[in-house]
Every structure is written in structure tokens, then in C-alpha cells.
Design a protein around this motif. Sequence first.
Motif, PDB file in Angstrom:
ATOM      1  N   SER A 117      38.845  51.777  84.292  1.00  0.00           N
ATOM      2  CA  SER A 117      39.988  50.908  84.652  1.00  0.00           C
ATOM      3  C   SER A 117      40.170  49.838  83.597  1.00  0.00           C
ATOM      4  O   SER A 117      41.283  49.389  83.352  1.00  0.00           O
ATOM      5  CB  SER A 117      39.776  50.205  85.981  1.00  0.00           C
ATOM      6  OG  SER A 117      39.496  51.120  86.943  1.00  0.00           O
ATOM      7  N   ARG A 173      44.744  44.258  88.865  1.00  0.00           N
ATOM      8  CA  ARG A 173      44.328  45.643  89.043  1.00  0.00           C
ATOM      9  C   ARG A 173      45.352  46.305  89.966  1.00  0.00           C
ATOM     10  O   ARG A 173      46.138  45.612  90.610  1.00  0.00           O
ATOM     11  CB  ARG A 173      42.917  45.734  89.617  1.00  0.00           C
ATOM     12  CG  ARG A 173      42.725  45.095  90.968  1.00  0.00           C
ATOM     13  CD  ARG A 173      41.382  45.491  91.572  1.00  0.00           C
ATOM     14  NE  ARG A 173      40.247  44.700  91.108  1.00  0.00           N
ATOM     15  CZ  ARG A 173      39.254  45.191  90.371  1.00  0.00           C
ATOM     16  NH1 ARG A 173      39.279  46.446  89.984  1.00  0.00           N
ATOM     17  NH2 ARG A 173      38.237  44.425  90.013  1.00  0.00           N
ATOM     18  N   THR A 226      39.122  41.173  86.592  1.00  0.00           N
ATOM     19  CA  THR A 226      38.692  42.573  86.507  1.00  0.00           C
ATOM     20  C   THR A 226      37.696  42.784  85.369  1.00  0.00           C
ATOM     21  O   THR A 226      36.997  43.788  85.342  1.00  0.00           O
ATOM     22  CB  THR A 226      39.901  43.492  86.277  1.00  0.00           C
ATOM     23  OG1 THR A 226      40.577  43.060  85.092  1.00  0.00           O
ATOM     24  CG2 THR A 226      40.864  43.447  87.441  1.00  0.00           C
ATOM     25  N   GLU A 268      34.358  53.922  87.400  1.00  0.00           N
ATOM     26  CA  GLU A 268      35.693  53.339  87.697  1.00  0.00           C
ATOM     27  C   GLU A 268      35.911  52.013  86.990  1.00  0.00           C
ATOM     28  O   GLU A 268      36.929  51.834  86.311  1.00  0.00           O
ATOM     29  CB  GLU A 268      35.877  53.230  89.216  1.00  0.00           C
ATOM     30  CG  GLU A 268      37.293  52.891  89.662  1.00  0.00           C
ATOM     31  CD  GLU A 268      37.677  51.426  89.554  1.00  0.00           C
ATOM     32  OE1 GLU A 268      38.877  51.155  89.404  1.00  0.00           O
ATOM     33  OE2 GLU A 268      36.797  50.548  89.601  1.00  0.00           O
ATOM     34  N   GLN A 316      50.688  54.742  82.330  1.00  0.00           N
ATOM     35  CA  GLN A 316      49.768  55.483  83.206  1.00  0.00           C
ATOM     36  C   GLN A 316      49.986  56.972  83.016  1.00  0.00           C
ATOM     37  O   GLN A 316      51.065  57.487  83.315  1.00  0.00           O
ATOM     38  CB  GLN A 316      50.007  55.086  84.669  1.00  0.00           C
ATOM     39  CG  GLN A 316      49.782  53.600  84.928  1.00  0.00           C
ATOM     40  CD  GLN A 316      48.324  53.193  84.735  1.00  0.00           C
ATOM     41  OE1 GLN A 316      47.451  53.678  85.438  1.00  0.00           O
ATOM     42  NE2 GLN A 316      48.066  52.326  83.757  1.00  0.00           N
ATOM     43  N   ARG A 346      35.704  47.510  91.965  1.00  0.00           N
ATOM     44  CA  ARG A 346      36.741  47.104  92.930  1.00  0.00           C
ATOM     45  C   ARG A 346      36.161  46.809  94.299  1.00  0.00           C
ATOM     46  O   ARG A 346      36.877  46.345  95.175  1.00  0.00           O
ATOM     47  CB  ARG A 346      37.893  48.106  92.953  1.00  0.00           C
ATOM     48  CG  ARG A 346      37.511  49.541  93.178  1.00  0.00           C
ATOM     49  CD  ARG A 346      38.739  50.431  93.032  1.00  0.00           C
ATOM     50  NE  ARG A 346      38.362  51.831  93.115  1.00  0.00           N
ATOM     51  CZ  ARG A 346      39.184  52.840  92.929  1.00  0.00           C
ATOM     52  NH1 ARG A 346      40.445  52.622  92.644  1.00  0.00           N
ATOM     53  NH2 ARG A 346      38.755  54.083  93.020  1.00  0.00           N
ATOM     54  N   ASP A 389      44.462  53.377  88.405  1.00  0.00           N
ATOM     55  CA  ASP A 389      43.581  53.886  89.440  1.00  0.00           C
ATOM     56  C   ASP A 389      43.063  55.246  88.973  1.00  0.00           C
ATOM     57  O   ASP A 389      43.858  56.165  88.752  1.00  0.00           O
ATOM     58  CB  ASP A 389      44.393  54.027  90.731  1.00  0.00           C
ATOM     59  CG  ASP A 389      43.522  54.425  91.891  1.00  0.00           C
ATOM     60  OD1 ASP A 389      42.474  55.070  91.653  1.00  0.00           O
ATOM     61  OD2 ASP A 389      43.875  54.094  93.033  1.00  0.00           O
ATOM     62  N   ILE A 390      41.741  55.391  88.846  1.00  0.00           N
ATOM     63  CA  ILE A 390      41.247  56.637  88.247  1.00  0.00           C
ATOM     64  C   ILE A 390      41.522  57.849  89.147  1.00  0.00           C
ATOM     65  O   ILE A 390      41.451  58.975  88.687  1.00  0.00           O
ATOM     66  CB  ILE A 390      39.751  56.603  87.847  1.00  0.00           C
ATOM     67  CG1 ILE A 390      38.826  56.475  89.028  1.00  0.00           C
ATOM     68  CG2 ILE A 390      39.471  55.560  86.833  1.00  0.00           C
ATOM     69  CD1 ILE A 390      37.399  56.865  88.612  1.00  0.00           C
ATOM     70  N   TYR A 397      42.315  51.689  81.012  1.00  0.00           N
ATOM     71  CA  TYR A 397      43.649  52.192  81.375  1.00  0.00           C
ATOM     72  C   TYR A 397      44.410  51.294  82.345  1.00  0.00           C
ATOM     73  O   TYR A 397      45.582  51.536  82.609  1.00  0.00           O
ATOM     74  CB  TYR A 397      43.524  53.605  81.962  1.00  0.00           C
ATOM     75  CG  TYR A 397      43.136  54.602  80.893  1.00  0.00           C
ATOM     76  CD1 TYR A 397      44.099  55.099  80.022  1.00  0.00           C
ATOM     77  CD2 TYR A 397      41.822  54.991  80.700  1.00  0.00           C
ATOM     78  CE1 TYR A 397      43.763  55.975  79.008  1.00  0.00           C
ATOM     79  CE2 TYR A 397      41.471  55.871  79.688  1.00  0.00           C
ATOM     80  CZ  TYR A 397      42.444  56.354  78.849  1.00  0.00           C
ATOM     81  OH  TYR A 397      42.105  57.211  77.840  1.00  0.00           O
ATOM     82  N   ALA A 398      43.752  50.274  82.899  1.00  0.00           N
ATOM     83  CA  ALA A 398      44.373  49.409  83.905  1.00  0.00           C
ATOM     84  C   ALA A 398      45.099  50.244  84.951  1.00  0.00           C
ATOM     85  O   ALA A 398      46.248  49.972  85.304  1.00  0.00           O
ATOM     86  CB  ALA A 398      45.322  48.407  83.240  1.00  0.00           C
TER      87      ALA A 398
END
Length: 466
Positions: free
Chosen positions: A171, A365, A338, A167, A411, A331, A177-178, A174-175
Motif C-alpha cells: 500500500s 489510505r 500510513t 499489505e 490504480q 490497516r 487496496d491490495i 500503490y496507495a
Amino acid sequence: MMKHITIIGGGIAGLTAAYYLQKQIKEKHLPYQVTLLEASERLGGKIKTERRDGFTIERGPDSFLIRKQSAERLAREAGLGDQLVTNGTGKSYILVDGKLHSMPQGSFMGIPTQVKPFLFSDLFSLSGKLRAGFDFVLPKGEPKEDQSLGKFFRRRFGDELVENLIEPLLSGIYAGDIDDLSLMATFPNFYQLEQKHRSLVRGLQQTMPKPKTSPGKKRSMFYSLKDGLQSLVEAIEEMLDDNVVRKNTVVKQIEKAGEQYTLTLSDHRTIRSDAVMVATPFNTMKKMLGNYDFVSSLEDMKATSVANVALAFDQSAIKEDIDGTGFVVSRNSDYRITACTWTHKKWPETAAPEGMALLRCYVGRPGDESVVDLSDEALEKIVLSDLNKIMKIEGTPRFSVVSRWENAMPQYGIGHKAKVDKLEKDIAENLPGLFVAGSSYRGIGIPDCIDQGEAAVEQILAYLEN
Ligand code: FAD
């Protein structure tokens, strides 16, 4: 008769298309003219370098993957072959539960390719390691059109490996939420590996190219440019003929007018064009084509916001340093940053002058995106306070550079690829001669955007030839 091609958006996708179109037009003596319309006063879009007091500070991307070759090819085309620099391969870390842990050797996007370093890693509990080992015995998943990255990896490796390693790494790219991101639009190769080899670890072991360097030595994965990535933008701009680029030109609307298109600008002037490439973010494209139901009925595309803070120090201000090039933050850690890069170690030849240090940290995040709206001073304070939990920095930075990227990270939700396929098919049917490209569609990395720019060139030329 001279035909007119218009590219909307002067980010790397649009610039690539402008350059390769001009090249082909000249080489093949084609009767076409290219115009690139850019809303802002500069080209490059998200690629933006600040050069200050001998420091090279990337406000946006800092590098591109060597493995995906189109960016290197473009840089060489632009005469920058001797400016390519590779990243330093020092240690990198993951910050989990407030502590820095070395990245286990042989991890590819967090997936083990060697068993031993994972068994001995202090990143996971014994039960976490046992659960990750299920990858060797679990059957392959049912064939699926798409699923979330999170769900896919959790099924194979369990939650702990996902939360403590996969994760934070993904993240960082892609910044997002996986658990909301599409597997097929980001890493379809992992799905194919599972379908073919069942175990991802075994699949990777069998398919990853063997390193050419001696065992144990890390290879550089990324390229940057000596004077920053913006030099690629500047070099391409330089190669474009004088009449190609029009900055400060905002396109508001695109309408089909017979065999051509009419583009309406924000100052109400219009431009006629035989072929159009829209290389802006999806939501802007959607507004421009708002008169077409098949576009206006589409959902807006989610994009997240991040900011980064670059801090310049005398090296002597860093009293307790860390031996490495950077870390990402899981997280489950009580941190607001981050990720952090010791930029002067990742890019030792270029980022900072002798005796200086340049640290670049990200904030923002999912769930903490409002941090991006804080003042520069507040962001600097948050970053310094987080950094001082794991290293010791004395005094204030010589200067800091804060870069905010609002709604800038597209996203790719579940089903993204199918949506893009359908959009392209609908456009081909309803608006022939119009093409879309860029980070909203088929990959966000710089090489992915360049690939899309190159593909658009082929499509435009094929369309105009008919
Ligand atoms: P953009 O760069 O967004 O360009 C679109 C252009 O269209 C802009 O110039 C805009 O002004 C223009 N435009 C918009 N509307 C209009 C209009 N109406 N009329 C005319 N023009 C318009 N990738 C990597 O490979 N490596 C990295 O290290 C990396 N790090 C990143 C860090 C950050 C902070 C960000 C934000 C991205 C990062 N990326 C990275 C991703 C990569 O930088 C982008 O995906 C890529 O640069 C996007 O290029 P693009 O041409 O698709 O779009």
C-alpha cells in the motif's frame, strides 16, 4: 520535409522522450522537430522538490529503485552521476496493533526469503506463522490471466502475513487496496515464480541475486540526488534546445487530420503534428481523444489521493527517538498516518542540515482519502499526535510542508495489463503515429515511466521512418 513530433505532458515520461528524441535527431541528423507541451508553469509533474533553509524536501517521490536501471542511466546522461546518493540502511519497522515491530530480515516485499527471522518475529502469532509455512506445501495456483494481489498472497501465506506485512508495504507503494490491485500489472514475477517453483519462498531463495555485501548487512535499494529529484528534471530541461518546451500550454483535443494530427489548445489555437506522444494521466488522455469511440467508451481509471506532511525540527526536540529510517502502518492499527520516514536518517547527507531532523509522514489510505482535504494545520496536528504515540517530540516544528496529491496514484485494477494491451492495439490501428506512455500504463515507478518514455522514442522513430 521537416516532420513535427509533439509530446504532451512534461512529467518524467514526457521529458525522457523529449531528451532521447532530441539526442537521436542530432546524432542521426534526422529532419524532425520536437515540441513538449506542458499544462503547468513547471516541468516534472509529480517530481517536485522544495529546498528550504538547507533542507531538501521531496513533495512527491523521494527516490527510485537502483535495480531498474533506466533512471540511473538518465541521471548519468544528464551529468548527475556524481550527485547520486544511496539511502541509509537503518532499521525499518511495521506498526501493527499500535506497536512498532522490526521488519524481519530477508523479507522481499514482505515475502520471507529466510525462515529464521520470520519464525522469531513478534509480528505474527504462532498460528499465523504456521499458516505462512503452508507456502512450502501448497500446490501452485491454476494458471490465470490475472487475479488480485491480495487473493494471491492470502492463498499462499494466509491473512496474517498479508495484513501485518505485505499489505502495509505494498500500500505504501500503490496507495491502494491490495485486494483490488492487479497481480499481473504490479508483480507478474511473483505469479511466474509460483508457476515455476510452486513455493514463493523457495522460488525467491533460488532466484534472488546473492548480496555482494557481507551477510547481515543491508544493501541500499534506492537512489536519490543530492539536491533532490527535481535536479534530474532541471538538468534535462537545461539540455533541451530553447524551442522545445512550451509551458502553460494545455492540450484539449487531438484529432487525426489526414496523415497528421491536429492538437487544439485551451486557448483554441491549433498545432499540427506528424507524430504525437501523450504522456498525461489516462483520464486526461481519454478526454483529449473523446471523439474516438474506442477511447471514450473506456472506463475512467481510478486514482487515489494521498498527502504528505514534512516536519522540520531541531534534533533536540525529539526526546525519545527510534533507531531506524522509518515505518509503515498496517490497516489494523488505530493510526491515520500510513507511513513515516525519518528523512534525515534515510538520506543523511542531503535531507537536513546538521543538528536538524526532518520527518515525512503520509496520510490517505483507501477509506480515509478525505483526510487529504483537511487544512494544513489539521494535518500537522494529526501527524504529530500519531507520532507522539510512539516517540516523544517536544514543541512545534520549525516549519512544515504539506503536499496534497489528489487522484494522483493510478490504480491498476484486475485485468489492467490486458486493457493496456488492447488500448495500444486499437490506437495502432485507428490512430497510427499516436503513442501513450506514463504512470497510468506500464508501471508507476520513476524507472518504469522512463522505460515507457524510451520505448515511445523507438516507436515514434520507427513510425516516421516508414
Ligand atoms: P506526471 O508526473 O503525472 O506528468 C504528467 C504531466 O502532464 C504533468 O506535468 C501535467 O501537468 C501534464 N499534463 C496533464 N494534462 C495535460 C494537458 N492537457 N496538456 C499538457 N500537459 C498536461 N515513484 C518512485 O519511483 N519512487 C517514489 O518514491 C515515488 N513516490 C511517489 C510519491 C507520490 C506522492 C506520488 C504522487 C508518486 C510517487 N511515485 C514514486 C510515482 C512517480 O512519481 C510517478 O508515477 C511518476 O513521476 C509519473 O510520471 P509521469 O510522467 O507518468 O506523469
